[in-house]
Design an enzyme around this catalytic site. Sequence first.
Site, PDB file in Angstrom:
ATOM      1  N   GLU A 155       0.798  -1.143  -0.107  1.00  9.26           N
ATOM      2  CA  GLU A 155       0.029   0.038   0.080  1.00  9.26           C
ATOM      3  C   GLU A 155       0.680   1.273  -0.029  1.00  9.26           C
ATOM      4  O   GLU A 155       1.939   1.331   0.765  1.00  9.26           O
ATOM      5  CB  GLU A 155      -1.016  -0.084   1.229  1.00  9.26           C
ATOM      6  CG  GLU A 155      -1.731   1.191   1.399  1.00  9.26           C
ATOM      7  CD  GLU A 155      -2.556   1.276   2.697  1.00  9.26           C
ATOM      8  OE1 GLU A 155      -2.980   0.105   2.976  1.00  9.26           O
ATOM      9  OE2 GLU A 155      -2.808   2.253   3.317  1.00  9.26           O
ATOM     10  N   GLU A 160      -2.584  11.705   2.917  1.00  9.35           N
ATOM     11  CA  GLU A 160      -3.433  11.430   4.128  1.00  9.35           C
ATOM     12  C   GLU A 160      -3.200  12.272   5.173  1.00  9.35           C
ATOM     13  O   GLU A 160      -2.017  12.662   5.534  1.00  9.35           O
ATOM     14  CB  GLU A 160      -3.116  10.008   4.464  1.00  9.35           C
ATOM     15  CG  GLU A 160      -3.655   9.419   5.655  1.00  9.35           C
ATOM     16  CD  GLU A 160      -3.600   7.871   5.632  1.00  9.35           C
ATOM     17  OE1 GLU A 160      -2.307   7.399   5.059  1.00  9.35           O
ATOM     18  OE2 GLU A 160      -4.102   7.142   6.117  1.00  9.35           O
TER      19      GLU A 160
END
Length: 439
Positions: A155, A160
């Site tokens: 990932e 974020e």
Amino acid sequence: MLTFVSTTVLSATLFASLGRSLPTNTASSTPSGSYSLIADWSGANFFDNFAAFTGADPTNGNVRFVSMEEAASKGYTGFVHYSATNTSNAYIGVDYTSKSANRESVRLTSKQNFDAGVVIISDVVHAPSAYGSWPALWLLGDESATGIWPGNGGEYDYFESVHTTDYNSMTMHTQPGCSVDNTTTAFQGRLQNADCNTGKGGDGCSIRALNQDKSSSSTLATAGAAFNKQGGGVYANVWTTQGVATYLFDRKNLPADIVAGKPNPSSWTSTPLARFSGTGCDYTSSLSTLVHVIDHTFCGDWAGKVWQSSGAAAATNTATCAEYVQNNPSAFKDAYFEIASIKIYGASGISPGRSTYAKRDVAPAPIAYPTIDLRTRDAECPDMPNATVTSTAASSSGMVHHHAHGLNHTHLHGHHNHTANSTMIRTRLIESSMFSFLA
Ligand SMILES: *[C@@H]1O[C@H](CO)[C@@H](O)[C@H](O)[C@H]1NC(C)=O
Ligand SMILES: *[C@@H]1O[C@H](CO)[C@@H](O)[C@H](O)[C@H]1NC(C)=O
Ligand SMILES: *[C@@H]1O[C@H](CO)[C@@H](O)[C@H](O)[C@H]1NC(C)=O
Ligand SMILES: *[C@@H]1O[C@H](CO)[C@@H](O)[C@H](O)[C@H]1NC(C)=O
Ligand SMILES: *[C@@H]1O[C@H](CO)[C@@H](O)[C@H](O)[C@H]1NC(C)=O
Ligand SMILES: *[C@@H]1O[C@H](CO)[C@@H](O)[C@H](O)[C@H]1NC(C)=O
């Protein structure tokens, strides 16, 4: 995004039946020269490139992820139209009117998957920034990959943040045995962990980039209210078999090769915010066959766990994240993504694969996406000056170029004063180990 997807080991037959095809990657390990466009998610077809994930949030958020149809019908997805340029940006918001224990939102997964040898350029005009929010733009191993997360393709999170923090945490989560270099001249941010399997992958290796970590190359805010106030920015991710790097560019000052639609990262002179590289990791096995995800959850394994330590509890005077998210719908009015485009460029020989999510798109009929009028919405805010849409298109082929609308997004956080405690919150977030809960 910490992703604890329950993963099933699939047989080859099931694999095939899911309709996944692998991306083609015959590029040399260090592609030189320019890349060419292999996927263009922009304009009126933006949402056609995604399928909705409607399961329970794998990160345990106080959220209900709705379908593509429900999202459009409730105005959680739609388009912001700019008449001056006749262009439309994708709007990805949430329910900001109902009190609800599981706030309605969307988690979009791309119908295509990708491998190393790509440059992903995302023109982000606005991003969620609110207490309780946990938005992300990220790449995740396609569902049918064998193994347990994060060993099933890994990932990479290129955008974020949680709450109102003003920095982007770029993070790689991988199988054991991947460690990245901390070469301070190679990137602008600060590496938190070098081992990308830290916390069994939950912490991963993470680089936090505040705008004040800049070398001389960027004065841009990387996330939060200041990011929105400046009209966002253009995130460019370069993923090769040697690692992955994330750059942030001013939309009005893009490298000429990006404007021309032929990105050539080796010509870029700025230092990336983050660079995950070095000989301590086999990037080919650590990151492979990734789908692109856009999601916005609440509380859960990160935002919820740091509710106290981040200062959010004190700033909101609310004991728990869940309670705050449930009872303050208007705080999420400004918590939306506005994305002008996501364009993916491949090195020679690179093409996208078909992700498992392509088969999930079972919309019975074409979906009618609403037009979101941000001006009307802003007028509902008494402390908000009348906003104007000021597109200054400097159009050429390639990137969408309009200037962000002239909205004063710092005035748009519902009716709350979200700037009050941001400095203190940031300081505390840096000092506390945000991910220690997973160790
Ligand atoms: C605006 O763009 C749409 C589709 O991209 C097109 O159908 C329409 O004719 C354009 N309108 C104007 C005024 O150029
Ligand atoms: C990487 O180097 C920077 C600058 O020396 C330092 O602040 C940071 O703690 C280091 N990170 C790790 C994980 O060692
Ligand atoms: C900001 O938050 C801290 C807790 O993190 C609190 O102690 C302080 O009083 C707050 N300051 C203001 C001005 O609200
Ligand atoms: C905002 O717009 C409304 C309607 O167009 C107008 O009546 C009002 O005076 C404007 N307010 C300001 C502060 O310009
Ligand atoms: C936005 O806010 C700034 C102050 O932060 C102010 O100077 C500017 O005039 C505002 N712009 C608009 C369009 O209201
Ligand atoms: C927001 O909070 C800050 C710090 O407490 C204060 O200085 C500022 O005046 C407040 N702004 C508004 C619009 O209430």
